[in-house]
Design a protein around this motif. Structure first.
Motif, short mmCIF file in Angstrom:
data_model
loop_
_atom_site.label_atom_id
_atom_site.label_comp_id
_atom_site.label_asym_id
_atom_site.label_seq_id
_atom_site.Cartn_x
_atom_site.Cartn_y
_atom_site.Cartn_z
N HIS A 78 -7.71 1.23 -11.66
CA HIS A 78 -8.52 0.71 -10.56
C HIS A 78 -9.27 -0.55 -10.99
O HIS A 78 -9.46 -1.46 -10.21
CB HIS A 78 -9.51 1.78 -10.07
CG HIS A 78 -8.83 2.97 -9.46
ND1 HIS A 78 -9.01 4.24 -9.95
CD2 HIS A 78 -7.97 3.07 -8.44
CE1 HIS A 78 -8.28 5.08 -9.23
NE2 HIS A 78 -7.64 4.39 -8.31
N THR A 124 -1.71 -2.38 -7.07
CA THR A 124 -1.94 -1.06 -7.70
C THR A 124 -1.14 -0.97 -9.00
O THR A 124 -0.35 -1.85 -9.31
CB THR A 124 -1.44 0.12 -6.83
OG1 THR A 124 -0.03 0.23 -6.96
CG2 THR A 124 -1.82 -0.01 -5.38
N SER A 177 -9.53 -0.01 -4.46
CA SER A 177 -9.15 1.25 -3.80
C SER A 177 -9.20 2.51 -4.66
O SER A 177 -8.21 3.24 -4.77
CB SER A 177 -7.74 1.10 -3.20
OG SER A 177 -7.63 -0.09 -2.48
N ASP A 198 -5.21 -5.72 -0.20
CA ASP A 198 -5.69 -4.35 -0.39
C ASP A 198 -5.78 -4.14 -1.90
O ASP A 198 -4.75 -4.13 -2.57
CB ASP A 198 -4.64 -3.44 0.28
CG ASP A 198 -4.85 -1.95 0.14
OD1 ASP A 198 -5.23 -1.50 -0.96
OD2 ASP A 198 -4.60 -1.23 1.13
N HIS A 200 6.28 4.67 -3.62
CA HIS A 200 5.50 4.88 -2.40
C HIS A 200 5.56 3.64 -1.50
O HIS A 200 5.84 3.75 -0.30
CB HIS A 200 4.04 5.20 -2.77
CG HIS A 200 3.08 5.08 -1.63
ND1 HIS A 200 3.01 6.02 -0.61
CD2 HIS A 200 2.17 4.12 -1.31
CE1 HIS A 200 2.09 5.64 0.26
NE2 HIS A 200 1.57 4.49 -0.13
N PHE A 201 5.32 2.47 -2.08
CA PHE A 201 5.29 1.27 -1.24
C PHE A 201 6.69 0.89 -0.75
O PHE A 201 6.84 0.45 0.39
CB PHE A 201 4.59 0.11 -1.96
CG PHE A 201 3.10 0.27 -1.96
CD1 PHE A 201 2.38 0.18 -0.78
CD2 PHE A 201 2.41 0.59 -3.12
CE1 PHE A 201 1.00 0.37 -0.75
CE2 PHE A 201 1.03 0.78 -3.11
CZ PHE A 201 0.32 0.66 -1.92
N1 ARG Z 1 -6.42 5.21 -3.73
C1 ARG Z 1 -5.13 4.92 -4.28
C2 ARG Z 1 -5.10 5.38 -5.74
O1 ARG Z 1 -6.10 5.39 -6.40
C3 ARG Z 1 -4.78 3.46 -4.22
C4 ARG Z 1 -4.68 2.90 -2.82
C5 ARG Z 1 -3.88 1.64 -2.74
N2 ARG Z 1 -3.81 1.13 -1.40
C6 ARG Z 1 -3.09 1.66 -0.43
N3 ARG Z 1 -3.17 1.12 0.76
N4 ARG Z 1 -2.30 2.69 -0.62
O2 ARG Z 1 -4.05 5.72 -6.26
#
Ligand code: ARG
Length: 575
Positions: free
Chosen positions: A139, A338, A128, A125, A345-346
């Motif tokens: 990003h 990320t 995103s 992943d 969060h993770f």
């Molecule tokens: N859209 C999120 C951001 O810009 C990152 C997503 C990362 N992936 C996920 N499965 N949470 O902060």
């Protein structure tokens, strides 16, 4: 699985056999480890196990080391051993065996890199970005780092499912819809759509801060959207399309594509079920009108999975995403790339998933900040347009570089070179660093033709290609493969040792998610090549010696090309 190219494995197995022979029944679960030596004075590889074994066996480390060496099985791999310092075991490879490996690698399609991932699927992943919100440098880094991790795994035979988990759902849409209805400038929307969406978002967001009524309206629009209101859905779709078109432009320039672009919205229908499951299993509890998971056991803060206004959040979506991926792909692991701000969060969602019973390894690869050159980004986080200007500048600097190094090149060719070298420079500047530190991007470093940079490696590659071309011009009928490789000079042996390490390096870089290992390796290889090229006669050497050297040279060029490719960086035969 063909592991005969993983040199550290071959040597570890020999040391393991020696251990079992020397100390039968006394090793418990101890296993041997052999690593590359950094300093060639200490042989090619080393084993430091005597020190820890000595503790286990209550013996002197040097005695353990010498008993190990006495018990080393008869083999064709190691030609010399010695014990240094407190009990380091140094191993030197046999010259014949080394040449044999080189031969095998040069006739292997994958340069000896085994399919360790065969039969296994992994999900990555990355990238995103968020729809209608600024795409920031984080990003881009996620895209570059994620893509390299993706490529390395594919090369190792894994089936990779890359998923661009777009932030295309959530509270921001109520805000954008209101902003759009009240502030949009149609002309601006046509001219620079993403900037206009951003502007509208920011204006509406500011209004939520001191206008309760406006904030309520935004929330209502969001609820309408989530309930499937056709007008709001239409707007939402338009925003997603506008952003996606911009993102695509960047992805094209970076040469990145995804197997899936599902986005958060894909999981929306599953969110209710997730919360019910968590409640049913006693994992989530009601607290002040919200549903939350207490994570005291894991020493983590509480995680909200349904807000008191019935809305779901980022965490809920990610839990649904994991369940869905596990069900659909049965992956051997799921990797997220990320910036560092998402570590908590993770940790939280991984902990919750473990409680649900997910046992697939879940890995978060995070990276630190990257400081960009003065003026590249304004105080706001920057957007796609500004990111593109970074790429534009890289390309125009690369064009200047190319013009200086070969002034006669046509404009068209210069543009081609500039694209590959400019984008390569930006990627390499990112990938060559330890991702978990704050790094400062400077043009001087990124474009340095004599330092650890993308252009340095690309130019090195092109020079090697031209040596091989020259050889072909001078000796068009020679069948190179018929000539044996001879490692007579020290520098030839240095080069050979590095070449046979490629499979080891790729496996380690992929499994530890560190593209920088490949970068370090390639830089070292290119430098060794350059002193080889400067110090031994090449095309002027006598027949046989010449062919052996050209063969080494050809192998260096293949490894450089593949290594750069694993970093997502292109090569050109002529610059
Ligand atoms: N859209 C999120 C951001 O810009 C990152 C997503 C990362 N992936 C996920 N499965 N949470 O902060």
């Amino acid at each position: 699985m063909n592991n005969c190219f993983i040199i550290t494995d071959i040597l570890s197995k020999l040391m393991q056999a020696a251990m079992e022979h020397a100390f039968p029944g006394q090793l418990n679960t101890f296993t041997a480890t052999v690593t590359e030596t950094a300093n060639p004075e200490f042989g090619d590889y080393q084993c430091n196990d005597a020190m820890s074994l000595a503790k286990l066996l209550k013996k002197k480390p040097r005695d353990v080391a010498s008993e190990l060496l006495n018990a080393l099985p008869e083999n064709a791999v190691i030609s010399k051993t010695d014990i240094a310092g407190p009990g380091f075991i140094n191993l030197t490879l046999s010259p014949d065996w080394l040449v044999g490996k080189l031969d095998a690698i040069s006739s292997s399609v994958k340069l000896g890199v085994p399919d360790v991932g065969e039969g296994k699927t992994i999900v990555i992943d990355y990238s995103s970005p968020n729809v209608a919100k600024p795409m920031h440098i984080g990003h881009i880094r996620s895209t570059i780092i994620g893509n390299s991790i993706d490529k390395m795994h594919r090369y190792l035979g894994y089936k990779v499912v890359s998923d661009n988990h777009l932030g295309d759902w959530g509270t921001q849409f109520g805000i954008i819809i209101m902003g759009y209805r009240h502030f949009v400038d149609k002309q601006a929307l046509q001219d620079s759509p993403v900037e206009e969406l951003e502007r509208v978002y920011v204006a509406s967001y500011k209004k939520t801060e001191d206008d309760e009524e406006w904030k309520n309206q935004c929330r209502k629009e969001l609820v309408k959207l989530q309930a499937g209101d056709p007008e709001n859905l239409r707007l939402w779709k338009e925003f997603v399309d506008i952003s996606m078109r911009e993102f695509e432009r960047i992805y094209n320039r970076l040469g990145v594509s995804f197997d899936l672009v599902r986005g958060e919205s894909y999981y929306n229908p599953k969110l209710k079920g997730v919360v019910e499951e968590l409640k049913g299993k006693g994992i989530a509890k009601e607290s002040e009108g919200a549903m939350v998971v207490f994570l005291e056991e894991e020493k983590l803060p509480v995680c909200i999975v349904r807000k008191s206004d019935e809305g779901f959040n980022y965490a809920t979506t990610d839990i649904a995403t994991i369940e869905s991926r596990v069900g659909e792909f049965s992956p051997a692991k799921i990797i997220y790339v990320t910036d560092e701000r998402q570590q908590l969060h993770f940790k939280q969602i991984f902990a919750i998933c473990r409680r649900i019973g997910v046992n697939v390894p879940l890995d978060h690869v995070w990276f630190g900040l990257m400081r960009l050159p003065e003026g590249t980004f304004s105080t706001r986080q920057g957007n796609v347009i500004k990111l593109e200007s970074l790429l534009d500048e890289a390309v125009s600097r690369a064009k200047e570089l190319a013009r200086q190094s070969s002034p006669d090149t046509s404009e068209e060719q210069l543009n081609e070179v500039a694209k590959v070298v400019g984008i390569g420079a930006v990627k390499y500047a990112d990938l060559s660093q330890n991702p978990q530190t704050t790094i400062t991007f400077t043009w001087d470093k990124a474009m340095a033709l004599n330092g650890n940079s993308g252009p340095y490696l690309q130019y090195a590659y092109a020079r090697i290609a031209s040596v091989i071309d020259k050889y072909r011009d001078n000796y068009p009928d020679k069948d190179l493969e018929k000539y044996p490789i001879n490692l007579t000079e020290r520098i030839e042996r240095d080069l050979a040792i590095r070449l046979i390490r490629f499979p080891d390096i790729v496996i380690r870089a992929a499994h530890s998610y560190k593209p920088s290992m490949i970068a370090d390796y390639l830089f070292d290889l290119a430098q060794t090549y350059s002193s080889f090229y400067q110090n031994v006669p090449f095309l002027k050497a006598e027949e046989g010696v010449r062919e052996s050297r050209v063969r080494l040279c050809a192998l260096v060029s293949k490894v450089l090309k593949k290594g750069l490719d694993l970093l997502g960086i292109g090569t050109l035969d002529r610059i």
